[in-house]
Design a protein around this motif. Structure first.
Motif, PDB file in Angstrom:
ATOM      1  N   GLU A 125       2.073   5.776  -8.653  1.00 50.85           N
ATOM      2  CA  GLU A 125       1.278   4.577  -8.957  1.00 50.85           C
ATOM      3  C   GLU A 125       2.133   3.317  -8.854  1.00 50.85           C
ATOM      4  N   GLN A 126       3.350   3.407  -9.319  1.00 51.76           N
ATOM      5  CA  GLN A 126       4.285   2.282  -9.279  1.00 51.76           C
ATOM      6  C   GLN A 126       4.616   1.909  -7.829  1.00 51.76           C
ATOM      7  N   LEU A 127       4.882   2.918  -6.984  1.00 55.01           N
ATOM      8  CA  LEU A 127       5.174   2.674  -5.574  1.00 55.01           C
ATOM      9  C   LEU A 127       3.984   2.017  -4.886  1.00 55.01           C
ATOM     10  N   GLU A 128       2.790   2.565  -5.111  1.00 50.31           N
ATOM     11  CA  GLU A 128       1.608   2.031  -4.441  1.00 50.31           C
ATOM     12  C   GLU A 128       1.302   0.604  -4.893  1.00 50.31           C
ATOM     13  N   ALA A 129       1.565   0.297  -6.174  1.00 50.04           N
ATOM     14  CA  ALA A 129       1.360  -1.075  -6.659  1.00 50.04           C
ATOM     15  C   ALA A 129       2.299  -2.037  -5.923  1.00 50.04           C
ATOM     16  N   ASN A 130       3.528  -1.601  -5.648  1.00 49.40           N
ATOM     17  CA  ASN A 130       4.466  -2.434  -4.904  1.00 49.40           C
ATOM     18  C   ASN A 130       4.025  -2.613  -3.457  1.00 49.40           C
ATOM     19  N   LEU A 131       3.589  -1.535  -2.828  1.00 50.49           N
ATOM     20  CA  LEU A 131       3.119  -1.638  -1.448  1.00 50.49           C
ATOM     21  C   LEU A 131       1.951  -2.625  -1.345  1.00 50.49           C
ATOM     22  N   ALA A 132       1.020  -2.537  -2.303  1.00 50.25           N
ATOM     23  CA  ALA A 132      -0.117  -3.450  -2.300  1.00 50.25           C
ATOM     24  C   ALA A 132       0.350  -4.892  -2.500  1.00 50.25           C
ATOM     25  N   ALA A 133       1.308  -5.100  -3.394  1.00 49.88           N
ATOM     26  CA  ALA A 133       1.825  -6.454  -3.646  1.00 49.88           C
ATOM     27  C   ALA A 133       2.539  -7.004  -2.418  1.00 49.88           C
ATOM     28  N   LEU A 134       3.098  -6.118  -1.590  1.00 49.03           N
ATOM     29  CA  LEU A 134       3.787  -6.547  -0.370  1.00 49.03           C
ATOM     30  C   LEU A 134       2.816  -6.758   0.799  1.00 49.03           C
ATOM     31  N   GLY A 135       1.524  -6.476   0.562  1.00 48.10           N
ATOM     32  CA  GLY A 135       0.501  -6.763   1.571  1.00 48.10           C
ATOM     33  C   GLY A 135       0.035  -5.585   2.387  1.00 48.10           C
ATOM     34  N   TYR A 136       0.457  -4.380   2.041  1.00 42.89           N
ATOM     35  CA  TYR A 136       0.031  -3.193   2.797  1.00 42.89           C
ATOM     36  C   TYR A 136      -1.304  -2.685   2.228  1.00 42.89           C
ATOM     37  N   THR A 137      -2.171  -2.234   3.120  1.00 40.59           N
ATOM     38  CA  THR A 137      -3.527  -1.849   2.726  1.00 40.59           C
ATOM     39  C   THR A 137      -3.887  -0.483   3.308  1.00 40.59           C
ATOM     40  N   GLY A 138      -5.156  -0.064   3.060  1.00 36.64           N
ATOM     41  CA  GLY A 138      -5.656   1.181   3.633  1.00 36.64           C
ATOM     42  C   GLY A 138      -5.545   2.357   2.683  1.00 36.64           C
ATOM     43  N   PHE A 139      -5.105   2.134   1.457  1.00 34.41           N
ATOM     44  CA  PHE A 139      -4.974   3.218   0.478  1.00 34.41           C
ATOM     45  C   PHE A 139      -5.453   2.690  -0.873  1.00 34.41           C
ATOM     46  N   THR A 140      -5.696   3.612  -1.780  1.00 35.10           N
ATOM     47  CA  THR A 140      -6.069   3.242  -3.143  1.00 35.10           C
ATOM     48  C   THR A 140      -4.822   3.276  -4.012  1.00 35.10           C
ATOM     49  N   ALA A 141      -4.557   2.170  -4.697  1.00 35.12           N
ATOM     50  CA  ALA A 141      -3.360   2.089  -5.548  1.00 35.12           C
ATOM     51  C   ALA A 141      -3.628   2.837  -6.849  1.00 35.12           C
ATOM     52  N   ASP A 142      -3.407   4.165  -6.819  1.00 35.43           N
ATOM     53  CA  ASP A 142      -3.586   4.983  -8.016  1.00 35.43           C
ATOM     54  C   ASP A 142      -2.353   5.870  -8.156  1.00 35.43           C
ATOM     55  N   ASP A 143      -2.492   7.001  -8.821  1.00 35.04           N
ATOM     56  CA  ASP A 143      -1.312   7.844  -9.039  1.00 35.04           C
ATOM     57  C   ASP A 143      -1.241   9.031  -8.072  1.00 35.04           C
ATOM     58  N   GLU A 144      -1.987   8.966  -6.930  1.00 31.11           N
ATOM     59  CA  GLU A 144      -1.985  10.053  -5.962  1.00 31.11           C
ATOM     60  C   GLU A 144      -1.442   9.567  -4.620  1.00 31.11           C
ATOM     61  N   TYR A 145      -0.478  10.296  -4.105  1.00 27.41           N
ATOM     62  CA  TYR A 145       0.124   9.974  -2.809  1.00 27.41           C
ATOM     63  C   TYR A 145      -0.681  10.711  -1.741  1.00 27.41           C
ATOM     64  N   THR A 146      -1.527   9.975  -1.023  1.00 27.99           N
ATOM     65  CA  THR A 146      -2.424  10.579  -0.037  1.00 27.99           C
ATOM     66  C   THR A 146      -1.926  10.306   1.379  1.00 27.99           C
ATOM     67  N   ALA A 147      -2.667  10.842   2.332  1.00 27.11           N
ATOM     68  CA  ALA A 147      -2.327  10.582   3.732  1.00 27.11           C
ATOM     69  C   ALA A 147      -2.431   9.093   4.036  1.00 27.11           C
ATOM     70  N   ASN A 148      -3.387   8.420   3.386  1.00 33.14           N
ATOM     71  CA  ASN A 148      -3.506   6.974   3.572  1.00 33.14           C
ATOM     72  C   ASN A 148      -2.274   6.242   3.039  1.00 33.14           C
ATOM     73  N   THR A 149      -1.759   6.758   1.925  1.00 30.08           N
ATOM     74  CA  THR A 149      -0.524   6.174   1.386  1.00 30.08           C
ATOM     75  C   THR A 149       0.606   6.351   2.389  1.00 30.08           C
ATOM     76  N   ALA A 150       0.696   7.536   2.966  1.00 30.83           N
ATOM     77  CA  ALA A 150       1.758   7.824   3.931  1.00 30.83           C
ATOM     78  C   ALA A 150       1.668   6.899   5.145  1.00 30.83           C
ATOM     79  N   GLU A 151       0.441   6.598   5.595  1.00 31.22           N
ATOM     80  CA  GLU A 151       0.280   5.679   6.727  1.00 31.22           C
ATOM     81  C   GLU A 151       0.793   4.287   6.369  1.00 31.22           C
ATOM     82  N   ALA A 152       0.480   3.828   5.141  1.00 31.76           N
ATOM     83  CA  ALA A 152       0.969   2.517   4.703  1.00 31.76           C
ATOM     84  C   ALA A 152       2.492   2.517   4.612  1.00 31.76           C
ATOM     85  N   VAL A 153       3.069   3.617   4.139  1.00 31.70           N
ATOM     86  CA  VAL A 153       4.525   3.728   4.038  1.00 31.70           C
ATOM     87  C   VAL A 153       5.161   3.682   5.419  1.00 31.70           C
TER      88      VAL A 153
END
Length: 359
Positions: A125-153
């Motif tokens: 959740e902490q990582l995804e909140a940072n990605l969202a703050a840096l302007g990356y999108t396409g995933f839900t900022a929650d506590d699950e690392y999904t394929a969408n999260t991996a694409e943003a990474v």
């Protein structure tokens, strides 16, 4: 740690007064101080009505606060590192190990594992909140690392210049800290790193004053206390004590005697410096910290060297009349500060002329 006392020593005043003119004055049978037989004193001063303020002054140093050490999480060669003095924040690259960037992100949970698809938890959740703050999108900022999260990474890694973006955030790729800061004491490029090797220190970005003082004075500099900081050129800046803590001194007061360091109170002082005057002074510059500890309004004062030691104890003043004759008048003393002393006694009033040392 250095402290300049502001309280005048009564013993020293007595010696100075007695030594300067040989004044040890007795009283006549009525209990009044005896009149002086000497001529009008060569040196005089005037009794003044006003405010007398006693201050404490300590030596301190300009800096940027207590540093936080950032260490390598993986072995390798330090191939790049942020320059000293660089301000870093969320998304800043702190250094490269074997040319792989290590990035600063904001958060309370340390990076303790690799993060990949399927991971869950507060660190995700902490990582995804940072990605969202840096302007990356396409995933839900929650506590699950999904394929969408991996694409943003992967997009993030590509922007960072990672050689082979893979959507996995390795344990050694990220440093989570509560806040950004200012780079200090970076290690040398080319250094061989092991897990735990210190690479950089981060301090606060704002310039502060670091003060060490005796724990007995700690009550004078509680958090929120207003002080005056004096720069080497005499410029005065307002300051506020932000925090204090008890710490071990760097060296003993008398190592030969005990070999043990004394505890000190360490205070961090924030500066009110709208013109950036302190920034012209390098970190480590010695400054003075001044604090008013006592003040008396509407009191009569004279220079300390106007006091005379009376034979039976106490002090007097050599009062100079309009016709040049003098008499010694017993006085009560109060606050000593700035080379002056609060006095009161019969006939002592604003504008009265008195003799001083050097007569």
């Amino acid at each position: 740690m250095s402290r300049r006392p502001v309280w005048a020593s009564v013993g020293l005043v007595t010696l100075a007064a007695a030594g300067a003119g040989g004044w040890l004055i007795g009283r006549d049978d009525t209990g009044q101080a005896a009149a002086s037989e000497s001529a009008e004193p060569a040196a005089t001063a005037t009794v003044e009505l006003g405010t007398l303020t006693a201050t404490e002054t300590w030596s301190a140093t300009l800096g940027h606060g207590e540093p936080t050490t950032v260490s390598a999480a993986a072995a390798g060669v330090l191939t790049r590192v942020a320059d000293a003095g660089t301000d870093v924040t969320r998304g800043s690259v702190l250094f490269h190990v074997d040319e792989r960037p290590v990035v600063l992100l904001l958060g309370a949970v340390p990076m303790y594992r690799d993060l990949d698809v399927g991971a869950e938890g507060a660190d995700v959740e902490q990582l995804e909140a940072n990605l969202a703050a840096l302007g990356y999108t396409g995933f839900t900022a929650d506590d699950e690392y999904t394929a969408n999260t991996a694409e943003a990474v992967e997009d993030w890694q590509d922007d960072l210049g990672v050689e082979s973006p893979d959507g996995v955030v390795g344990r050694s790729d990220v440093v989570f800290l509560a806040a950004g800061g200012r780079v200090d004491a970076p290690a040398a490029v080319g250094a061989t790193l092991q897990p735990g090797t210190a690479v950089v220190e981060l301090t606060g970005t704002a310039q502060v004053v670091d003060l060490e003082l005796d724990p007995a004075d700690a009550d004078l500099v509680a958090a929120g206390t207003a002080v005056t900081v004096v720069l080497p050129d005499g410029t005065e800046l307002a300051g506020t004590v932000g925090s204090t803590e008890l710490a071990a001194a760097d060296s003993a007061a008398d190592p030969a005697a005990s070999g043990e360091a004394e505890d000190v109170t360490v205070a961090e002082i924030a500066l009110t410096d709208p013109d950036g005057l302190a920034a012209a002074e390098p970190a480590g510059t010695t400054v003075d910290v001044e604090l008013a500890v006592d003040s008396r309004a509407d009191v009569l004062t004279v220079p300390v060297n106007a006091l005379l030691a009376l034979a039976e104890g106490g002090y007097g003043l050599e009062v100079v009349a309009d016709d040049g004759t003098t008499s010694v008048v017993a006085v009560q003393t109060g606050l000593f500060a700035d080379g002056r002393v609060e006095v009161s006694g019969d006939g002592i009033a604003d504008g009265v002329v008195v003799g001083t040392a050097g007569r």
